[in-house]
Write a protein that holds these residues in place. Structure first.
Motif, mmCIF file in Angstrom:
data_model
loop_
_atom_site.group_PDB
_atom_site.id
_atom_site.type_symbol
_atom_site.label_atom_id
_atom_site.label_comp_id
_atom_site.label_asym_id
_atom_site.label_seq_id
_atom_site.Cartn_x
_atom_site.Cartn_y
_atom_site.Cartn_z
ATOM 1 N N GLY A 67 36.254 41.928 21.582
ATOM 2 C CA GLY A 67 34.824 41.658 21.616
ATOM 3 C C GLY A 67 34.442 40.275 22.092
ATOM 4 N N ARG A 68 35.375 39.534 22.643
ATOM 5 C CA ARG A 68 35.093 38.186 23.157
ATOM 6 C C ARG A 68 35.145 38.226 24.671
ATOM 7 N N ARG A 69 34.063 38.634 25.286
ATOM 8 C CA ARG A 69 34.022 38.849 26.737
ATOM 9 C C ARG A 69 33.225 37.789 27.482
ATOM 10 N N ASP A 70 32.679 36.826 26.778
ATOM 11 C CA ASP A 70 31.867 35.786 27.415
ATOM 12 C C ASP A 70 32.727 34.627 27.891
ATOM 13 N N TRP A 71 33.324 34.773 29.038
ATOM 14 C CA TRP A 71 34.145 33.731 29.636
ATOM 15 C C TRP A 71 33.397 33.153 30.820
ATOM 16 N N PRO A 72 33.502 31.859 31.064
ATOM 17 C CA PRO A 72 32.779 31.252 32.183
ATOM 18 C C PRO A 72 33.201 31.884 33.519
ATOM 19 N N VAL A 73 32.202 32.215 34.320
ATOM 20 C CA VAL A 73 32.445 32.829 35.629
ATOM 21 C C VAL A 73 31.594 32.137 36.685
ATOM 22 N N GLN A 74 31.947 32.373 37.916
ATOM 23 C CA GLN A 74 31.141 31.931 39.053
ATOM 24 C C GLN A 74 31.083 33.084 40.045
ATOM 25 N N HIS A 75 30.132 33.030 40.952
ATOM 26 C CA HIS A 75 29.998 34.111 41.930
ATOM 27 C C HIS A 75 31.187 34.142 42.874
ATOM 28 N N ALA A 76 31.597 35.352 43.216
ATOM 29 C CA ALA A 76 32.663 35.540 44.199
ATOM 30 C C ALA A 76 32.160 35.079 45.564
ATOM 31 N N GLU A 77 33.063 34.860 46.478
ATOM 32 C CA GLU A 77 32.702 34.321 47.783
ATOM 33 C C GLU A 77 32.311 35.389 48.801
ATOM 34 N N ARG A 78 32.970 36.554 48.779
ATOM 35 C CA ARG A 78 32.730 37.547 49.834
ATOM 36 C C ARG A 78 32.193 38.883 49.334
ATOM 37 N N ILE A 79 32.243 39.092 48.035
ATOM 38 C CA ILE A 79 31.718 40.339 47.479
ATOM 39 C C ILE A 79 30.686 40.004 46.413
ATOM 40 N N ASP A 80 29.966 41.030 45.972
ATOM 41 C CA ASP A 80 29.012 40.856 44.884
ATOM 42 C C ASP A 80 29.780 41.005 43.573
ATOM 43 N N GLY A 81 30.399 39.904 43.144
ATOM 44 C CA GLY A 81 31.236 39.970 41.955
ATOM 45 C C GLY A 81 31.378 38.618 41.300
ATOM 46 N N TRP A 82 32.303 38.552 40.332
ATOM 47 C CA TRP A 82 32.458 37.385 39.480
ATOM 48 C C TRP A 82 33.913 36.943 39.416
ATOM 49 N N VAL A 83 34.127 35.638 39.515
ATOM 50 C CA VAL A 83 35.456 35.025 39.416
ATOM 51 C C VAL A 83 35.511 34.231 38.114
ATOM 52 N N LEU A 84 36.579 34.403 37.356
ATOM 53 C CA LEU A 84 36.774 33.589 36.155
ATOM 54 C C LEU A 84 36.956 32.132 36.552
ATOM 55 N N GLU A 85 36.227 31.245 35.910
ATOM 56 C CA GLU A 85 36.331 29.822 36.246
ATOM 57 C C GLU A 85 37.722 29.261 35.954
ATOM 58 N N GLY A 86 38.410 29.780 34.982
ATOM 59 C CA GLY A 86 39.739 29.283 34.640
ATOM 60 C C GLY A 86 40.877 29.974 35.363
ATOM 61 N N ALA A 87 40.573 30.796 36.353
ATOM 62 C CA ALA A 87 41.632 31.540 37.053
ATOM 63 C C ALA A 87 42.526 30.594 37.845
ATOM 64 N N LEU A 88 43.805 30.924 37.896
ATOM 65 C CA LEU A 88 44.741 30.202 38.753
ATOM 66 C C LEU A 88 44.575 30.645 40.199
ATOM 67 N N ALA A 89 44.194 31.906 40.363
ATOM 68 C CA ALA A 89 43.945 32.482 41.685
ATOM 69 C C ALA A 89 43.067 33.706 41.491
ATOM 70 N N HIS A 90 42.422 34.127 42.560
ATOM 71 C CA HIS A 90 41.669 35.374 42.481
ATOM 72 C C HIS A 90 41.759 36.109 43.811
#
Length: 191
Positions: A67-90
């Motif tokens: 139930g802990r789904r609120d992780w910081p995200v930013q907009h994806a670059e080429r699609i209408d989606g979300w990238v995790l801010e803490g990702a090592l890669a996406h």
């Protein structure tokens, strides 16, 4: 081979949906196969895209199942989606093919963009234990309690020996989820 990742999709209201997924890859395609019913499946079919996030923060795996789904995200670059801010890669994905199935459809995606932010140095034993425990939690309704207990007993050794603060927090969330599930099954959940 299955790779444990975090997949972000977009809910109908435009908000991000964060979920752990074991994915397969071959010939430049990514296979995501969610069980029905699934918010992720609904989002993947509606939006026809997703972001595959590679992270070593196992709290995101455990948190998504507790139930802990609120992780910081930013907009994806080429699609209408979300990238995790803490990702090592996406990797940004677009749906290419649907192999329908009443229980677990297979969705094949092509990679349209990828970016690396930091090197992946590997998981320590506690991180691997949290991921394995997350898989168990996702299957609480399918597995016998004895199997879950036996596997958790073994995984706890790695937690005791190699866990840092993040891994201990994630492990605690998963143990709480298991306790609540069992209490609910027994009819005594007060939460």
């Amino acid at each position: 081979m299955i790779f444990e990742t975090i997949v972000t999709t977009t809910n109908a209201d435009g908000s991000p949906h964060v979920a752990p997924f074991g994915v397969r890859e071959w010939d430049g395609m990514v296979l995501i196969a969610p069980f029905r019913p699934s918010a992720s499946l609904d989002n993947l079919l509606r939006g026809r895209c997703a972001v595959l996030n590679l992270t070593d923060d196992v709290r995101i795996f455990a948190g998504s199942l507790t139930g802990r789904r609120d992780w910081p995200v930013q907009h994806a670059e080429r699609i209408d989606g979300w990238v995790l801010e803490g990702a090592l890669a996406h990797r940004e994905l677009e749906l290419a093919e649907i192999r329908d199935d009443a229980t677990r459809p297979e969705l094949l995606f092509r990679v349209v963009h990828e970016r690396m932010y930091a090197p992946f140095r590997g998981f320590n034993r506690a991180q691997a234990a949290v991921i394995e425990a997350s898989v168990l939690v996702s299957r609480l309704h399918l597995l016998p309690a004895e199997k879950i207990d036996a596997e958790l007993k073994y995984l706890a050794i790695a937690i005791e020996k190699t866990a840092g603060e993040r891994e201990l927090q994630a492990w605690g969330w998963l143990m709480e989820k298991i306790e609540n599930f069992r209490a609910e099954q027994a009819g005594s959940n007060q939460a």
